[in-house]
Write a protein that holds these residues in place. Structure first.
Motif, PDB file in Angstrom:
ATOM      1  N   LEU A 112       0.940  -1.195  -0.103  1.00 31.61           N
ATOM      2  CA  LEU A 112       0.101  -0.034   0.124  1.00 31.61           C
ATOM      3  C   LEU A 112       0.873   1.311   0.024  1.00 31.61           C
ATOM      4  O   LEU A 112       0.556   2.081  -0.776  1.00 31.61           O
ATOM      5  CB  LEU A 112      -1.013   0.136   1.247  1.00 31.61           C
ATOM      6  CG  LEU A 112      -1.674   1.222   1.318  1.00 31.61           C
ATOM      7  CD1 LEU A 112      -2.875   1.616   0.451  1.00 31.61           C
ATOM      8  CD2 LEU A 112      -2.475   1.285   2.840  1.00 31.61           C
ATOM      9  N   PHE A 113       1.874   1.489   0.829  1.00 36.70           N
ATOM     10  CA  PHE A 113       2.641   2.415   0.882  1.00 36.70           C
ATOM     11  C   PHE A 113       3.568   2.824  -0.419  1.00 36.70           C
ATOM     12  O   PHE A 113       3.780   4.127  -0.510  1.00 36.70           O
ATOM     13  CB  PHE A 113       3.359   2.345   2.352  1.00 36.70           C
ATOM     14  CG  PHE A 113       3.023   1.958   3.536  1.00 36.70           C
ATOM     15  CD1 PHE A 113       1.569   2.173   3.809  1.00 36.70           C
ATOM     16  CD2 PHE A 113       3.797   1.628   4.452  1.00 36.70           C
ATOM     17  CE1 PHE A 113       1.000   2.143   4.860  1.00 36.70           C
ATOM     18  CE2 PHE A 113       3.067   1.477   5.629  1.00 36.70           C
ATOM     19  CZ  PHE A 113       1.833   1.712   6.109  1.00 36.70           C
ATOM     20  N   THR A 114       3.704   1.670  -1.085  1.00 39.00           N
ATOM     21  CA  THR A 114       4.431   1.989  -2.416  1.00 39.00           C
ATOM     22  C   THR A 114       3.630   2.523  -3.399  1.00 39.00           C
ATOM     23  O   THR A 114       3.829   3.333  -4.295  1.00 39.00           O
ATOM     24  CB  THR A 114       5.139   0.446  -2.734  1.00 39.00           C
ATOM     25  OG1 THR A 114       5.915  -0.009  -1.813  1.00 39.00           O
ATOM     26  CG2 THR A 114       6.012   0.794  -4.265  1.00 39.00           C
TER      27      THR A 114
ATOM     28  N   THR B 136       9.583   1.384   3.428  1.00 40.00           N
ATOM     29  CA  THR B 136      10.197   0.594   4.343  1.00 40.00           C
ATOM     30  C   THR B 136       9.943   1.048   5.820  1.00 40.00           C
ATOM     31  O   THR B 136       9.823   0.472   6.829  1.00 40.00           O
ATOM     32  CB  THR B 136      11.653   0.184   3.971  1.00 40.00           C
ATOM     33  OG1 THR B 136      11.587  -0.164   2.591  1.00 40.00           O
ATOM     34  CG2 THR B 136      12.377  -0.636   4.660  1.00 40.00           C
ATOM     35  N   MET B 137      10.543   2.348   5.827  1.00 34.38           N
ATOM     36  CA  MET B 137      10.544   3.073   7.223  1.00 34.38           C
ATOM     37  C   MET B 137       9.284   3.055   7.791  1.00 34.38           C
ATOM     38  O   MET B 137       9.131   2.431   9.190  1.00 34.38           O
ATOM     39  CB  MET B 137      11.003   4.423   7.067  1.00 34.38           C
ATOM     40  CG  MET B 137      10.957   5.506   8.291  1.00 34.38           C
ATOM     41  SD  MET B 137      11.654   6.832   7.757  1.00 34.38           S
ATOM     42  CE  MET B 137      10.581   7.953   8.602  1.00 34.38           C
TER      43      MET B 137
ATOM     44  N   PHE C 226       4.878   0.804  11.951  1.00 28.75           N
ATOM     45  CA  PHE C 226       3.838   0.400  12.275  1.00 28.75           C
ATOM     46  C   PHE C 226       4.014  -0.981  13.005  1.00 28.75           C
ATOM     47  O   PHE C 226       3.230  -1.535  13.958  1.00 28.75           O
ATOM     48  CB  PHE C 226       2.880   0.248  11.261  1.00 28.75           C
ATOM     49  CG  PHE C 226       2.416   1.720  10.649  1.00 28.75           C
ATOM     50  CD1 PHE C 226       1.731   2.508  11.595  1.00 28.75           C
ATOM     51  CD2 PHE C 226       2.734   2.142   9.303  1.00 28.75           C
ATOM     52  CE1 PHE C 226       1.350   3.651  11.170  1.00 28.75           C
ATOM     53  CE2 PHE C 226       2.244   3.426   9.026  1.00 28.75           C
ATOM     54  CZ  PHE C 226       1.661   4.191   9.831  1.00 28.75           C
ATOM     55  N   LEU C 227       4.791  -1.726  12.476  1.00 21.92           N
ATOM     56  CA  LEU C 227       4.879  -3.243  12.917  1.00 21.92           C
ATOM     57  C   LEU C 227       5.811  -3.286  14.441  1.00 21.92           C
ATOM     58  O   LEU C 227       5.474  -4.082  15.197  1.00 21.92           O
ATOM     59  CB  LEU C 227       5.693  -4.114  12.044  1.00 21.92           C
ATOM     60  CG  LEU C 227       5.223  -4.540  10.701  1.00 21.92           C
ATOM     61  CD1 LEU C 227       6.082  -5.255   9.779  1.00 21.92           C
ATOM     62  CD2 LEU C 227       3.615  -5.130  10.895  1.00 21.92           C
TER      63      LEU C 227
ATOM     64  N   VAL D 294      19.381   3.539  10.418  1.00 22.40           N
ATOM     65  CA  VAL D 294      18.624   2.686   9.447  1.00 22.40           C
ATOM     66  C   VAL D 294      17.286   2.395   9.869  1.00 22.40           C
ATOM     67  O   VAL D 294      16.826   2.671  10.952  1.00 22.40           O
ATOM     68  CB  VAL D 294      19.433   1.284   9.574  1.00 22.40           C
ATOM     69  CG1 VAL D 294      20.957   1.198   9.126  1.00 22.40           C
ATOM     70  CG2 VAL D 294      19.371   0.542  10.890  1.00 22.40           C
ATOM     71  N   PRO D 295      16.363   1.449   9.057  1.00 22.39           N
ATOM     72  CA  PRO D 295      14.976   1.323   9.004  1.00 22.39           C
ATOM     73  C   PRO D 295      14.917   0.805  10.801  1.00 22.39           C
ATOM     74  O   PRO D 295      15.940  -0.057  11.004  1.00 22.39           O
ATOM     75  CB  PRO D 295      14.529   0.790   8.242  1.00 22.39           C
ATOM     76  CG  PRO D 295      15.324   0.969   7.086  1.00 22.39           C
ATOM     77  CD  PRO D 295      16.809   1.452   7.749  1.00 22.39           C
TER      78      PRO D 295
END
Lengths: 308, 308
Positions: free
Chosen positions: A277-279, B235-236, B241-242, B71-72
């Motif tokens: 979704l974010f992409t 990615t970030m 959220f996770l 980094v993420p």
């Protein structure tokens, strides 16, 4: 010169900007204003916007070639009933309301058949309101959507074209659309965003564990953009949600469904769904930037920060 | 000079800005960078940011007085495990992640006791990413939140103060906070706004009755602000959220409840309820403007339009 005499009913940000833009473009000669607020009328007189400033709508519209209703959406019907007896036959009547179906119905019911009714909606504004907030450049390169009746009469079509020419002359891009479709498009691009912004700011205000001072202090991470939207005029927005109820509830229903799915993906740790979704949403932003609707330049972190 | 040798692990927008800001302030002498991307490493070399550019985290942190993990969030643990054997005893280790509880746990588990771990979060950024997006002024007048351990050891407290001095030297305002409270505050001011923005842009993209071209064309009425937020790095944000799941789901639950009530008020035509909320949220905006967090000036309709 497109309309020798312009009457503006309701002289807030949009009404006053319409006058200033029309004068700057030289497309009107005389301007009459009706405003219900004595304070506004004093301001309008002091600012020198109009040849006639009155609280009497009938007096303002008498002899006008174009009448622009710029009052909140739910006040349109009453304003039109007050104007109707005094309208010059052949006058064009338009409005600047954010909802078109309900406004079309209210104006149609009130106005005589001798007036050419062409509802309209300039998608332009700031979060400021009142007569002093107006400026001549407000409509420059902004969209104005007209929602004419499905009518093939030559005189009517000519009136529609003249109104389109008026908005073009003040710098706007003009589009014609069916009123119901306008209300659905705006439910997505404007009404739902405002509803969501009002809601999130309300949710944040009601928290016990996080203070309002903290919310304000750390608002640069995204929240601040919502507070700007949620500072819009309460009366105007109440009227929009009440008069575009069906489209707003339809879009809100879809939004809520999608949000439940997103919530579930977070709860179950489904990172791939989130990433997908974010992409996808990032690509839509690039489409807007590519279409020249907004600059892609970085803002150097001064007035907003996208990093959380 | 606060830290003779700085090592930055991950050199995107925040990592590169940290280097540029530290060099501009004269608070570091040598800089080492580790980045997993060969393309980024070439860019960093070409930009001349660092004395050492490597793909090997252990090589980069060797001899460093301050190590910044940029980094993420979900890559922090692995990066820390790679760094651990090479860390100089007494080095300060921090990060710039948007979630602090999970990062604190991951870094604590990986790092030796001889390092001073002080997690941090600069609330600053743009929607740009990559080494070339960095600039020295990014942190100017922005908040940096440090979430030190509840530890009264003098050497640790001194390390925390030195890191606070480092961020102050590059222009930031420094605040200390419990990690769990940070995660709740940011869930409100940043994580939920991003989730909502991603969701609404996704909902709009899936409509059949309204084209994407229409959504983009008429996005000035509010939607455009959401697309900017929803263009942030996928990615970030997946990682945020996770790893901040509990706080995000808690705040999201409240938001959804409030939204249901708002939806019901619209359906039943309860204008007073809408008006009351919209008036309350406007006051919050005024609080932010009054606190000097953002200018109250009108934007002249050029880059955004609040009128629907």
């Amino acid at each position: 010169m497109i309309y020798p005499r312009l009457a503006v009913i309701g002289c807030g940000l949009i009404g006053s900007s319409t006058i200033l833009a029309a004068r700057a473009a030289g497309v009107v000669r005389e301007v009459a204003v009706a405003d219900a607020s004595a304070e506004h009328r004093e301001q309008i007189k002091a600012l020198g916007y109009a040849d006639l400033v009155t609280g009497d709508i009938a007096e303002a519209v008498a002899g006008a070639d174009l009448v622009v209703f710029a009052v909140p959406v739910m006040a349109m019907g009453e304003a039109a009933r007050a104007a109707a007896p005094a309208l010059k036959p052949g006058a064009t009547v338009t409005d600047v309301g954010s909802v078109k179906g309900a406004v079309m119905d209210a104006l149609s019911a009130a106005l005589p058949e001798t007036a050419f009714l062409v509802p309209g909606h300039p998608i332009a504004g700031t979060e400021q309101s009142g007569p002093a907030a107006g400026f001549a450049e407000l409509f420059d390169k902004r969209w104005v959507i007209l929602t004419p009746r499905p009518c093939e009469d030559d005189a009517y079509l000519e009136a529609v074209q003249r109104l389109a020419d008026f908005w073009s002359a003040v710098g706007a891009n003009v589009e014609r659309m069916d009123a119901a479709h306008h209300d659905l498009v705006l439910a997505v691009t404007s009404h739902l965003p405002h509803l969501i912004a009002y809601n999130i700011v309300g949710t944040a205000a009601d928290l016990e564990e996080v203070t309002q001072a903290e919310v304000m202090k750390y608002s640069a991470g995204g929240f601040r953009d919502f507070t700007r939207i949620a500072a819009s005029d309460p009366t105007m927005w109440r009227d929009i949600f009440l008069t575009n109820k069906d489209a707003v509830l339809e879009i809100l229903g879809r939004f809520t469904e999608d949000l439940q799915a997103l919530s579930r993906a977070i709860r179950w740790g489904e990172g791939d769904k989130l990433f997908e979704l974010f992409t996808r949403t990032r690509a839509i932003r690039r489409g807007i930037v590519a279409a020249g609707q907004e600059s892609a330049e970085p803002n150097f972190g001064r007035d907003r920060g996208k990093h959380p």
